[in-house]
Design an enzyme around this catalytic site. Sequence first.
Site, PDB file in Angstrom:
ATOM      1  N   ASP A 267       0.852  -1.174   0.000  1.00 33.21           N
ATOM      2  CA  ASP A 267       0.000   0.000   0.000  1.00 33.21           C
ATOM      3  C   ASP A 267       0.896   1.234   0.000  1.00 33.21           C
ATOM      4  OD1 ASP A 267      -3.209   0.591   1.620  1.00 33.21           O
ATOM      5  OD2 ASP A 267      -2.122   1.735   0.098  1.00 33.21           O
TER       6      ASP A 267
HETATM    7  C1  GLC Z   1      -4.396   4.207  -0.173  1.00 36.99           C
HETATM    8  C2  GLC Z   1      -5.305   3.074   0.269  1.00 36.99           C
HETATM    9  C3  GLC Z   1      -5.437   1.955  -0.727  1.00 36.99           C
HETATM   10  C4  GLC Z   1      -5.365   2.519  -2.142  1.00 36.99           C
HETATM   11  C5  GLC Z   1      -3.959   3.054  -2.322  1.00 36.99           C
HETATM   12  C6  GLC Z   1      -3.734   3.621  -3.728  1.00 36.99           C
HETATM   13  O1  GLC Z   1      -3.526   4.522   0.871  1.00 36.99           O
HETATM   14  O2  GLC Z   1      -5.007   2.471   1.519  1.00 36.99           O
HETATM   15  O3  GLC Z   1      -6.664   1.269  -0.466  1.00 36.99           O
HETATM   16  O4  GLC Z   1      -5.649   1.503  -3.086  1.00 36.99           O
HETATM   17  O5  GLC Z   1      -3.636   4.066  -1.366  1.00 36.99           O
HETATM   18  O6  GLC Z   1      -4.582   4.701  -3.939  1.00 36.99           O
END
Ligand code: GLC
Length: 720
Positions: A267
């Site tokens: 993430d």
């Molecule tokens: C965010 C979220 C995740 C998302 C990612 C990319 O922090 O936790 O669910 O897909 O970043 O946007």
Amino acid sequence: MEDNKLVYLLNKMTLDEKIAQLLQLATPFFKGAKDQGEITGPMQSLNISEEIVENSGSVLGASGASEIKSIQKAHLETNRLGIPLLFMSDVVHGYETIFPVPLAIGCSWDLELAEESSKIAAIEAAVSGIHVTFAPMVDLVRDPRWGRVMESTGEDPYLNSEFARAFVRGFQGKDLRSETERVAACVKHFAAYGAAEGGRDYNTVDLSERELRENYLPAYKAALDEGCEMVMTAFNTVFGVPATGNKKLMRQMLRDEMQFNGVLISDWGAVKEMIPHGVAENEKEAALKAITAGVDIEMMTATYVHHLKELVQEGKMNESLIDEAVLRILILKEKLGLFENPYRGADEEREKEVIMSESHRAVARELATKSAVLLKNDNVLPLQSDQKIALIGPFGESGDILGPWSWKGSKQAAVTLKQGMLSQIKEEQLLLSKGSDVETITDEQLTEAKKIGEASDVIVLALGEHSDMSGEAGCRADIRLPKAQLKLLSHMKELQKPIVVVLFNGRPLDLHGVVDEADAVLEAWFPGTEGGSAIADLLFGEVNPSGRLSMSFPYSVGQIPVYYNHFNTGRPKGAVDAQERYVSQYLDIPNAPRFPFGYGMSYTHFAYSEPKLSCHTLTADSPITITVTVRNTGDRAGEEVVQLYVRDWSGEVVRPLKELKGFSKIALEAGESKEVTFTLSEDQLRYYDTDLSYASDAGSFTAFVGSNSRDVVGVTFTLE
Ligand code: GLC
């Protein structure tokens, strides 16, 4: 390109090129980018060279056929080996046509429509150039203080698993190479992100391995069994180690046990966050832990490009770890056909044709009508078309009904409740007043609202939360409606008019000051682009509400966590021999939630026959069936979600009072009856023992059938 050609390509890559392929950057880093795209995390200087950008492997948050084509074109002009970029974005419950938030979709109990919604999301995303969506989010949730409960389908592992499969089918279709208007799915967040202590985002998760396997892992496994191409790591710890550097979780449980050999992405910033977590002293150590755990793509931090080469040269890791990660990424690009056509489905003409099309909006409207849950109705709904109706409240004319994961959706294009109602009644019948803002109220607003309310036959109060009061980092310790809205409601109550409250919100709320004061309560959630039309359809009875809660509504925040599949304890309240005081209870509130899992009302009524078993003994070789006849005893058609629960009366570990094992959403005309039959087999009765063996126990069981997890009728059987 066959795998051996991919290996050939891999072997032509320099170590620097291989390492850069593992980096995912947000749109602003790329030539050809016209706008900054979707930024969903802390932007920081990554201290990376232009060469690293030119060799990076994927882009986060870009959208639009023209934009993505220009980024891809500029990249291919500079990338030595012509390796195309992967474009990934969060298309969670719709791209521009926004569907209800997943928690609402979970309340629809309609797997086909859920699959259709993600298919439409995939079409709109793919023609806009996106290759991968960061969805479905399948984190099991039991704490409505957490802002991201809106992104999950709820508190039950079986229901979440069924929705996970449906979403993956819709996003991916059957063959990503030939179906260029589908996208690869990325199930998230592995694992147990929804169990953050205190419902506070990014907080510690500390579960037993038994609990993790029993309740939190099944939905991820279901997504992978359905062929989901990618997995995203969770921010939280599991067994005391951040998921993103957790070898046991990622190598043993995900890759070995679940046999996942696809791309694992961190993430946003989660690799580097192992430093503040306290398991890495520096970026170099964080990089080593992540690559060792099997994280292929580092999202928006640069520990890999800064340190992996050094770690290989120092002999602290084997280059093969990098090779396997790069190969998985190349294989995904190959599956998407990007080597043959790096622009895949990106098509400006198709964008104009399909995005926000009538047919897409019609599905969004239908799903929103099926996702709303009627929580209370003291004979004031459906509204009559000749009534004078006061529409009061901050959400009466608001387009903020798309939810927090709707970055491409247009609030301006959303159908407001006012617009929806005006398609049902004449303008002169609808009296409007804002009454309050979401978190503030003035005397003038109140005075005007009272005047409007006084002049009406019935008051519809459109109340709720801003979309940024839930979603990522949108956690609340007090989950009641904002005080300003409670004040508005209590003043409306003094007018002695029938009051219908419609809630637009992203979590189960503490409904003190709402349920007792209103004559009807309709939980609309964030219903999406067609939200106003859908809610008006329900309010005027064009559609009969059929939503059933997929997450319990607590009596108060003090009751959290509250969920239906809980254990009995040794001193259960209400037991026949229970003492007055020394039982598991609160002195000031009931144990039961305000509204239980599976609950929802209809404008008609359904009667259930006694459930009948095909046999009272179940064995591993002979499943049994449970049959019930459901009759619509009211004067109008409606849909009922017939639910099957099971209780294991005695296991090697304590077993929940009920576990959902099946459901069937059926439509019944007034007076019509239908027979519903469920099949139960031995494997559905298995559970994790303390030694983590997974088996069933011979003994007594009860099968319950009913309209929610509370109002059921049971019949016992024996497993031999
Ligand atoms: C965010 C979220 C995740 C998302 C990612 C990319 O922090 O936790 O669910 O897909 O970043 O946007």
